[in-house]
Write a protein that holds these residues in place. Structure first.
Motif, PDB file in Angstrom:
ATOM      1  N   GLY A   1       0.786  -1.233   0.000  1.00 28.68           N
ATOM      2  CA  GLY A   1       0.000   0.000   0.000  1.00 28.68           C
ATOM      3  C   GLY A   1       0.809   1.268   0.000  1.00 28.68           C
ATOM      4  O   GLY A   1       0.252   2.371   0.012  1.00 28.68           O
ATOM      5  N   LYS A   2       2.141   1.151  -0.064  1.00 29.96           N
ATOM      6  CA  LYS A   2       3.002   2.329  -0.075  1.00 29.96           C
ATOM      7  C   LYS A   2       3.883   2.320  -1.327  1.00 29.96           C
ATOM      8  O   LYS A   2       4.156   1.247  -1.868  1.00 29.96           O
ATOM      9  CB  LYS A   2       3.876   2.354   1.177  1.00 29.96           C
ATOM     10  N   PRO A   3       4.312   3.508  -1.759  1.00 30.21           N
ATOM     11  CA  PRO A   3       5.177   3.561  -2.942  1.00 30.21           C
ATOM     12  C   PRO A   3       6.421   2.716  -2.772  1.00 30.21           C
ATOM     13  O   PRO A   3       7.062   2.736  -1.715  1.00 30.21           O
ATOM     14  CB  PRO A   3       5.529   5.049  -3.070  1.00 30.21           C
ATOM     15  N   LEU A   4       6.739   1.919  -3.786  1.00 29.92           N
ATOM     16  CA  LEU A   4       7.882   1.016  -3.749  1.00 29.92           C
ATOM     17  C   LEU A   4       9.153   1.815  -3.926  1.00 29.92           C
ATOM     18  O   LEU A   4       9.316   2.541  -4.915  1.00 29.92           O
ATOM     19  CB  LEU A   4       7.744  -0.034  -4.856  1.00 29.92           C
ATOM     20  N   THR A   5      10.090   1.653  -2.954  1.00 26.70           N
ATOM     21  CA  THR A   5      11.377   2.361  -3.057  1.00 26.70           C
ATOM     22  C   THR A   5      12.354   1.543  -3.881  1.00 26.70           C
ATOM     23  O   THR A   5      12.158   0.349  -4.119  1.00 26.70           O
ATOM     24  CB  THR A   5      11.971   2.591  -1.653  1.00 26.70           C
ATOM     25  N   GLN A   6      13.440   2.192  -4.287  1.00 25.45           N
ATOM     26  CA  GLN A   6      14.441   1.551  -5.111  1.00 25.45           C
ATOM     27  C   GLN A   6      15.139   0.419  -4.347  1.00 25.45           C
ATOM     28  O   GLN A   6      15.443  -0.631  -4.920  1.00 25.45           O
ATOM     29  CB  GLN A   6      15.477   2.587  -5.561  1.00 25.45           C
ATOM     30  N   GLU A   7      15.369   0.605  -3.012  1.00 20.66           N
ATOM     31  CA  GLU A   7      16.047  -0.400  -2.221  1.00 20.66           C
ATOM     32  C   GLU A   7      15.216  -1.684  -2.120  1.00 20.66           C
ATOM     33  O   GLU A   7      15.726  -2.819  -2.270  1.00 20.66           O
ATOM     34  CB  GLU A   7      16.336   0.116  -0.804  1.00 20.66           C
ATOM     35  N   ILE A   8      13.891  -1.495  -1.877  1.00 24.22           N
ATOM     36  CA  ILE A   8      13.007  -2.669  -1.762  1.00 24.22           C
ATOM     37  C   ILE A   8      12.919  -3.377  -3.110  1.00 24.22           C
ATOM     38  O   ILE A   8      12.926  -4.620  -3.185  1.00 24.22           O
ATOM     39  CB  ILE A   8      11.616  -2.256  -1.264  1.00 24.22           C
ATOM     40  N   TYR A   9      12.823  -2.566  -4.199  1.00 20.36           N
ATOM     41  CA  TYR A   9      12.708  -3.165  -5.539  1.00 20.36           C
ATOM     42  C   TYR A   9      13.919  -4.027  -5.854  1.00 20.36           C
ATOM     43  O   TYR A   9      13.787  -5.129  -6.395  1.00 20.36           O
ATOM     44  CB  TYR A   9      12.544  -2.058  -6.573  1.00 20.36           C
ATOM     45  N   GLU A  10      15.110  -3.551  -5.550  1.00 21.09           N
ATOM     46  CA  GLU A  10      16.329  -4.294  -5.855  1.00 21.09           C
ATOM     47  C   GLU A  10      16.452  -5.552  -4.980  1.00 21.09           C
ATOM     48  O   GLU A  10      17.108  -6.520  -5.372  1.00 21.09           O
ATOM     49  CB  GLU A  10      17.540  -3.393  -5.663  1.00 21.09           C
ATOM     50  N   ALA A  11      15.821  -5.531  -3.791  1.00 25.61           N
ATOM     51  CA  ALA A  11      15.900  -6.679  -2.877  1.00 25.61           C
ATOM     52  C   ALA A  11      14.909  -7.787  -3.256  1.00 25.61           C
ATOM     53  O   ALA A  11      15.034  -8.918  -2.771  1.00 25.61           O
ATOM     54  CB  ALA A  11      15.646  -6.221  -1.438  1.00 25.61           C
ATOM     55  N   LEU A  12      13.949  -7.449  -4.114  1.00 22.86           N
ATOM     56  CA  LEU A  12      12.937  -8.432  -4.512  1.00 22.86           C
ATOM     57  C   LEU A  12      13.536  -9.462  -5.472  1.00 22.86           C
ATOM     58  O   LEU A  12      14.473  -9.147  -6.221  1.00 22.86           O
ATOM     59  CB  LEU A  12      11.751  -7.734  -5.177  1.00 22.86           C
ATOM     60  N   PRO A  13      12.953 -10.660  -5.438  1.00 19.03           N
ATOM     61  CA  PRO A  13      13.427 -11.670  -6.413  1.00 19.03           C
ATOM     62  C   PRO A  13      13.191 -11.177  -7.845  1.00 19.03           C
ATOM     63  O   PRO A  13      12.320 -10.344  -8.112  1.00 19.03           O
ATOM     64  CB  PRO A  13      12.556 -12.893  -6.089  1.00 19.03           C
TER      65      PRO A  13
END
Length: 533
Positions: free
Chosen positions: A182-194
């Motif tokens: 429910g919150k804007p996806l940050t660059q750090e979280i995006y890179e940590a995703l599979p």
């Protein structure tokens, strides 16, 4: 055998008994001694076919110009007065103003009525756009437009959220942002995703962008539709304010189809340019006032009969008209209201009197005059554009059909030169009216000369001439001819003698001109030009 001086010649002139003095008899109304020239003029004026213009030939002081002027005035009085001409804005091509013919005297009233019509109409439309009713209708459309736009954007955002995206729209463009919990996806979280999740987000991102594009198109289409609604509202309001005034104008000038067509085009043009009323930079009154101005090109309202135009200095612009320019910001600008007529246009439907020497001495005048007479119309063009001295963009006004009788006055040598050297001359000037320099001396001629002297004396407020003075003036006319059986028709010289004889008496304080006064004036005239002798 020796040559006699004029003083030694005894010239017997018998005056009619009723001639006691110059002013004791009636003046002369007709022209004397030029019967052949008069007949030629009558023939030329009667024939309406193209090419039957008239060249009046004769020596100086034979009264050619005076006679032509008087004769044409009599002919023009009973003729039909030609119509007026106006130039108006061309809505299809502003650089080619339209010409409209109107009945004589109607042009001035049409110009005045149009000026008032434009002012009243612009005021009425401006007031309508400021009315409370208009503002309410405009607000209703704006509210509806804003609501529909908001609904579309809300719908877009909801559909984007279904795909875990949010949409932000601002002045710089549209941004699609993926959501995580429910919150804007940050660059750090995006890179940590599979990598598999990253591909899924990218795929959904493409779907959302396509979705955004489709909604932007829908919003753009909706904006255009509401733009048309605004225009339709403006047209309805302006039409309501305009129709009554347009109908009144069309009723006043219903007989002229071209004027009605102009008014119809004006109505369409005005409704197509309603944006001017909402502009902060353009003044509506000035804009439409200039655009719809009527250029009264030829005004025959003050003429009774056919027009007579006499031109002594026939330069190019005075004959063929001109287009004026106004300097704006270092550039030359012009429009249909700055087209000016020439003598050719003002004499249309009547008579144009020209001086042959002036026509031939001015550049491009004779050549242009010939082209005009052959074609029967003239395109108004400044001389500097005609010869290529200026390359600025200019107007090309719609040509006006021309039909006038041209009377050109010149010396015999000019007629001879043109006849020999210009093959077009006799095609265009088929009538020659030749003025004689002398006429036969008989009792009828003497009587007419007495009446001529009376006319000149009265018209110029001269002193009265006694019987002997009248006889002496006629003797001098015989001497001018060089033949005791003839009398000179150089009436210009005769008039000069009368003027100077009267001046002699006034200087000496006399009451009536005598034969001695005439002889004294004659001698002074000869003395003034005898310095070489």
């Amino acid at each position: 055998m020796r040559k006699l001086n004029w003083k030694e010649i005894d010239l017997k002139v018998t005056l009619p008994r009723k001639v006691k003095s110059a002013k004791s008899i009636d003046g002369l109304e007709e022209f004397i001694g030029q019967e052949r020239a008069i007949k030629a003029l009558e023939t030329g004026l009667k024939i309406k076919a193209r090419g039957y213009n008239i060249f009046v030939s004769g020596s100086t002081n034979t009264g050619r110009r005076t006679f032509v002027s008087r004769y044409l005035k009599k002919k023009a009085e009973g003729g039909e007065t030609p119509g007026d001409w106006i130039y108006v804005y061309n809505f299809d091509d502003p650089r080619s103003p339209n010409s409209i013919p109107l009945k004589a005297g109607t042009g001035k009233s049409f110009q005045k009525e149009m000026g008032e019509f434009v002012e009243i109409t612009i005021n009425a439309i401006s007031e309508s756009f400021q009315s409370e009713d208009y503002q309410q209708k405009m607000s209703a459309i704006q509210s509806e437009q804003a609501e529909n736009r908001s609904n579309l954007l809300k719908e877009l955002i909801d559909k984007a959220r279904e795909r875990d995206f949010t949409v932000q729209i601002n002045q710089t463009g549209v941004a699609t942002i993926p959501l995580w919990n429910g919150k804007p996806l940050t660059q750090e979280i995006y890179e940590a995703l599979p990598e598999e999740y990253q591909k899924t987000i990218s795929k959904k991102g493409e779907e959302v962008r396509e979705l955004v594009n489709s909604y932007i198109l829908r919003i753009s289409k909706m904006e255009k539709e509401y733009g048309e609604k605004f225009k339709e509202l403006n047209r309805d309001v302006a039409s309501f304010a305009l129709e009554g005034h347009i109908k009144e104008m069309k009723d006043k000038f219903s007989e002229n189809k071209e004027a009605i067509e102009f008014l119809d085009n004006l109505r369409s043009d005005l409704l197509d340019n309603l944006g001017v009323f909402f502009s902060q930079e353009i003044d509506a009154k000035n804009f439409f006032g200039k655009r719809y101005a009527i250029n009264l090109f030829v005004d025959n309202s003050g003429i009774n009969g056919k027009p007579i135009v006499e031109v002594t200095n026939a330069n190019y612009s005075s004959l063929f008209g001109r287009i004026e320019y106004l300097a704006k910001m270092g550039m030359l600008d012009t429009d249909h209201s700055m087209i000016r007529s020439g003598a050719i246009h003002r004499s249309n439907g009547g008579f144009l009197v020209l001086d042959a020497k002036s026509v031939l001495s001015e550049p491009y005048v004779w050549q242009t005059l010939k082209q005009l007479l052959f074609s029967g119309s003239e395109v108004i063009e400044n001389l500097e554009h005609k010869v290529g001295l200026l390359s600025t963009v200019s107007l090309k006004p719609e040509p006006i059909p021309l039909d006038m009788k041209i009377i050109m006055i010149g010396e015999p040598w000019i007629y001879s030169m043109l006849s020999t050297m210009d093959t077009d001359f006799k095609k265009l000037f088929k009538i020659k009216a030749e003025f004689d320099w002398e006429m036969r001396l008989d009792g009828d001629t003497v009587g007419k000369l007495c009446r001529l002297i009376c006319s000149i004396a009265r018209d110029n407020s001269l002193m009265d001439f006694d019987r002997d003075a009248v006889r002496e003036v006629i003797k001098k006319a015989i001497i001018l001819s060089g033949n005791r059986k003839k009398v000179s028709t150089q009436f210009g010289a005769l008039k000069q003698l009368l003027l100077e004889s009267s001046a002699v008496v006034e200087i000496n304080g006399g009451e009536m001109v005598s034969a001695e006064d005439v002889s004294r004036a004659w001698e002074e005239m000869k003395t003034r030009v005898s310095l070489y002798q």
